[in-house]
Design a protein around this motif. Structure first.
Motif, PDB file in Angstrom:
ATOM      1  N   LEU A  31     153.561  -9.868  41.397  1.00 52.32           N
ATOM      2  CA  LEU A  31     154.337 -11.103  41.341  1.00 52.32           C
ATOM      3  C   LEU A  31     155.486 -10.945  40.351  1.00 52.32           C
ATOM      4  CD1 LEU A  31     154.933 -14.036  42.007  1.00 52.32           C
ATOM      5  CD2 LEU A  31     153.224 -14.704  40.299  1.00 52.32           C
ATOM      6  N   ALA A  32     155.203 -10.367  39.189  1.00 48.79           N
ATOM      7  CA  ALA A  32     156.247 -10.167  38.178  1.00 48.79           C
ATOM      8  C   ALA A  32     157.394  -9.336  38.753  1.00 48.79           C
ATOM      9  CB  ALA A  32     155.659  -9.495  36.943  1.00 48.79           C
ATOM     10  N   ARG A  33     157.053  -8.288  39.465  1.00 45.19           N
ATOM     11  CA  ARG A  33     158.084  -7.434  40.066  1.00 45.19           C
ATOM     12  C   ARG A  33     158.924  -8.223  41.071  1.00 45.19           C
ATOM     13  NH1 ARG A  33     159.805  -2.320  40.764  1.00 45.19           N
ATOM     14  NH2 ARG A  33     160.202  -1.551  42.855  1.00 45.19           N
ATOM     15  N   ALA A  34     158.276  -9.061  41.863  1.00 46.23           N
ATOM     16  CA  ALA A  34     159.009  -9.875  42.844  1.00 46.23           C
ATOM     17  C   ALA A  34     159.922 -10.884  42.151  1.00 46.23           C
ATOM     18  CB  ALA A  34     158.030 -10.600  43.772  1.00 46.23           C
ATOM     19  N   LEU A  35     159.447 -11.468  41.056  1.00 49.80           N
ATOM     20  CA  LEU A  35     160.240 -12.478  40.346  1.00 49.80           C
ATOM     21  C   LEU A  35     161.485 -11.901  39.686  1.00 49.80           C
ATOM     22  CD1 LEU A  35     157.401 -14.645  38.763  1.00 49.80           C
ATOM     23  CD2 LEU A  35     159.003 -15.335  40.567  1.00 49.80           C
ATOM     24  N   VAL A  36     161.478 -10.624  39.368  1.00 53.11           N
ATOM     25  CA  VAL A  36     162.642 -10.019  38.698  1.00 53.11           C
ATOM     26  C   VAL A  36     163.473  -9.159  39.652  1.00 53.11           C
ATOM     27  CG1 VAL A  36     161.498 -10.095  36.451  1.00 53.11           C
ATOM     28  CG2 VAL A  36     161.399  -7.997  37.804  1.00 53.11           C
ATOM     29  N   TYR A  37     163.264  -9.332  40.936  1.00 51.12           N
ATOM     30  CA  TYR A  37     163.978  -8.545  41.936  1.00 51.12           C
ATOM     31  C   TYR A  37     165.487  -8.517  41.675  1.00 51.12           C
ATOM     32  CZ  TYR A  37     166.204  -7.310  46.326  1.00 51.12           C
ATOM     33  OH  TYR A  37     167.017  -6.727  47.262  1.00 51.12           O
ATOM     34  N   HIS A  38     166.086  -9.678  41.442  1.00 46.08           N
ATOM     35  CA  HIS A  38     167.538  -9.751  41.270  1.00 46.08           C
ATOM     36  C   HIS A  38     167.997  -9.078  39.980  1.00 46.08           C
ATOM     37  CE1 HIS A  38     168.315 -12.112  44.826  1.00 46.08           C
ATOM     38  NE2 HIS A  38     167.256 -12.843  44.520  1.00 46.08           N
ATOM     39  N   LEU A  39     167.141  -8.993  38.995  1.00 45.83           N
ATOM     40  CA  LEU A  39     167.505  -8.321  37.746  1.00 45.83           C
ATOM     41  C   LEU A  39     167.523  -6.806  37.918  1.00 45.83           C
ATOM     42  CD1 LEU A  39     165.477 -10.421  35.156  1.00 45.83           C
ATOM     43  CD2 LEU A  39     167.892 -10.645  35.781  1.00 45.83           C
ATOM     44  N   ARG A  40     166.871  -6.302  38.947  1.00 45.44           N
ATOM     45  CA  ARG A  40     166.835  -4.858  39.199  1.00 45.44           C
ATOM     46  C   ARG A  40     168.075  -4.387  39.949  1.00 45.44           C
ATOM     47  NH1 ARG A  40     161.696  -5.953  41.339  1.00 45.44           N
ATOM     48  NH2 ARG A  40     162.312  -4.965  43.290  1.00 45.44           N
ATOM     49  N   GLN A  41     168.866  -5.312  40.464  1.00 48.71           N
ATOM     50  CA  GLN A  41     170.068  -4.969  41.227  1.00 48.71           C
ATOM     51  C   GLN A  41     171.229  -4.700  40.263  1.00 48.71           C
ATOM     52  OE1 GLN A  41     169.378  -4.658  44.511  1.00 48.71           O
ATOM     53  NE2 GLN A  41     167.369  -5.321  43.784  1.00 48.71           N
ATOM     54  N   PRO A  42     172.234  -3.936  40.691  1.00 47.61           N
ATOM     55  CA  PRO A  42     173.429  -3.774  39.858  1.00 47.61           C
ATOM     56  C   PRO A  42     174.037  -5.155  39.591  1.00 47.61           C
ATOM     57  CG  PRO A  42     173.459  -2.244  41.707  1.00 47.61           C
ATOM     58  CD  PRO A  42     172.313  -3.183  41.943  1.00 47.61           C
ATOM     59  N   ARG A  43     174.330  -5.422  38.329  1.00 48.24           N
ATOM     60  CA  ARG A  43     174.809  -6.757  37.959  1.00 48.24           C
ATOM     61  C   ARG A  43     175.474  -6.697  36.593  1.00 48.24           C
ATOM     62  NH1 ARG A  43     171.501  -8.525  34.018  1.00 48.24           N
ATOM     63  NH2 ARG A  43     169.492  -7.496  33.838  1.00 48.24           N
ATOM     64  N   PRO A  44     176.282  -7.709  36.299  1.00 49.10           N
ATOM     65  CA  PRO A  44     176.858  -7.801  34.941  1.00 49.10           C
ATOM     66  C   PRO A  44     175.794  -8.327  33.966  1.00 49.10           C
ATOM     67  CG  PRO A  44     177.593  -9.647  36.280  1.00 49.10           C
ATOM     68  CD  PRO A  44     176.796  -8.746  37.188  1.00 49.10           C
ATOM     69  N   ALA A  45     176.127  -8.301  32.706  1.00 48.78           N
ATOM     70  CA  ALA A  45     175.235  -8.851  31.676  1.00 48.78           C
ATOM     71  C   ALA A  45     174.940 -10.313  31.984  1.00 48.78           C
ATOM     72  CB  ALA A  45     175.880  -8.722  30.306  1.00 48.78           C
ATOM     73  N   ALA A  46     173.740 -10.754  31.598  1.00 50.69           N
ATOM     74  CA  ALA A  46     173.321 -12.102  31.982  1.00 50.69           C
ATOM     75  C   ALA A  46     172.550 -12.795  30.865  1.00 50.69           C
ATOM     76  CB  ALA A  46     172.447 -12.025  33.231  1.00 50.69           C
ATOM     77  N   ARG A  47     172.605 -14.111  30.906  1.00 49.45           N
ATOM     78  CA  ARG A  47     171.724 -14.976  30.109  1.00 49.45           C
ATOM     79  C   ARG A  47     170.556 -15.317  31.016  1.00 49.45           C
ATOM     80  NH1 ARG A  47     173.345 -18.288  25.714  1.00 49.45           N
ATOM     81  NH2 ARG A  47     171.097 -18.442  25.662  1.00 49.45           N
ATOM     82  N   ILE A  48     169.345 -15.049  30.560  1.00 52.23           N
ATOM     83  CA  ILE A  48     168.147 -15.249  31.364  1.00 52.23           C
ATOM     84  C   ILE A  48     167.248 -16.247  30.654  1.00 52.23           C
ATOM     85  CG2 ILE A  48     166.152 -14.105  32.437  1.00 52.23           C
ATOM     86  CD1 ILE A  48     167.854 -11.418  31.905  1.00 52.23           C
ATOM     87  N   LEU A  49     166.750 -17.210  31.407  1.00 53.30           N
ATOM     88  CA  LEU A  49     165.799 -18.180  30.887  1.00 53.30           C
ATOM     89  C   LEU A  49     164.481 -17.982  31.615  1.00 53.30           C
ATOM     90  CD1 LEU A  49     165.030 -20.768  29.262  1.00 53.30           C
ATOM     91  CD2 LEU A  49     165.875 -22.092  31.221  1.00 53.30           C
ATOM     92  N   GLU A  50     163.426 -17.755  30.854  1.00 50.06           N
ATOM     93  CA  GLU A  50     162.084 -17.732  31.439  1.00 50.06           C
ATOM     94  C   GLU A  50     161.367 -18.977  30.962  1.00 50.06           C
ATOM     95  OE1 GLU A  50     158.032 -15.095  32.001  1.00 50.06           O
ATOM     96  OE2 GLU A  50     159.386 -14.583  30.363  1.00 50.06           O
ATOM     97  N   VAL A  51     160.879 -19.754  31.910  1.00 48.77           N
ATOM     98  CA  VAL A  51     160.211 -21.018  31.607  1.00 48.77           C
ATOM     99  C   VAL A  51     158.720 -20.847  31.862  1.00 48.77           C
ATOM    100  CG1 VAL A  51     160.124 -23.475  32.118  1.00 48.77           C
ATOM    101  CG2 VAL A  51     162.284 -22.248  32.380  1.00 48.77           C
ATOM    102  N   GLY A  52     157.924 -21.073  30.826  1.00 48.49           N
ATOM    103  CA  GLY A  52     156.482 -20.942  30.961  1.00 48.49           C
ATOM    104  C   GLY A  52     156.025 -19.505  31.058  1.00 48.49           C
ATOM    105  N   PRO A  53     156.401 -18.658  30.103  1.00 49.26           N
ATOM    106  CA  PRO A  53     156.029 -17.245  30.181  1.00 49.26           C
ATOM    107  C   PRO A  53     154.542 -16.955  29.963  1.00 49.26           C
ATOM    108  CG  PRO A  53     157.141 -17.687  28.114  1.00 49.26           C
ATOM    109  CD  PRO A  53     157.247 -18.937  28.953  1.00 49.26           C
TER     110      PRO A  53
END
Length: 145
Positions: A31-53
C-alpha cells in the motif's frame, strides 16, 4: 526490527483509540508503495503533506523517494505515534538522506488550514470513523493546501 515495533505500537493505539487509529495494523509496504507512486516519477522538488502517518510505514516510503529539495510535513494527532515517528526519523535508515527535510507535526490536520501549500497530499486517515462534518472539513483542507 521496525516492522515489529510498528505493529506493537499500532495495535496498542488501536486498542486505546480506535476512532482515530482506525486500523489494527500499519499500512503494508505494498500500500505504501502504491501511495507514493507519483513521487517515484521524474518531477520537480515538492512540498509533501502526509496526514495521519501513524507509525510511519508510508512515511518511510515517502522518504525513500524524496529528492534533496523536497519537504515533508507529517501531521499526526496521536502523541504516541508522534513520539514513535520522531524516533524513527532519528534512527531509521530510510531517513538517512532526508532527516532535515522531514517535520513531524503533532496536531489535527484541520489546524493546518492556511498554513502552507502542498504539491502532494498523502492520507492515512480513517475517514469512515469521523462524522460527515469532520470529513468535510478535512477534505476542504485539500483545496486550501
Amino acid at each position: 526490527m521496525h516492522v515489529f515495533q510498528d505493529c506493537v505500537t499500532f495495535l496498542r493505539e488501536f486498542r486505546r483509540q480506535f476512532r482515530t487509529t482506525g486500523a489494527i495494523l500499519p499500512s503494508s509496504r505494498f500500500l505504501a508503495r502504491a501511495l507514493v507512486y507519483h513521487l517515484r516519477q521524474p518531477r520537480p522538488a515538492a512540498r509533501i503533506l502526509e496526514v495521519g502517518p501513524g507509525t510511519g510505514s508510508v512515511t518511510r516510503a515517502i522518504a525513500r523517494n524524496m529528492i534533496p529539495e523536497d519537504r515533508l510535513d507529517a501531521v499526526e494527532i496521536n502523541e504516541r505515534f508522534v513520539a514513535h515517528l520522531e524516533r524513527s526519523v532519528d534512527e531509521d535508515r530510510a531517513f538517512t538522506g532526508c532527516r532535515g527535510q522531514v517535520q513531524i507535526i503533532h496536531a489535527a490536520v484541520e489546524d493546518l488550514i492556511g498554513e502552507s501549500v502542498y504539491d502532494y497530499i498523502v492520507s492515512g486517515l480513517p475517514l469512515n470513523n469521523f462524522s460527515a462534518v469532520q470529513v468535510g472539513d478535512i477534505l476542504r483542507l485539500s483545496t486550501v493546501c
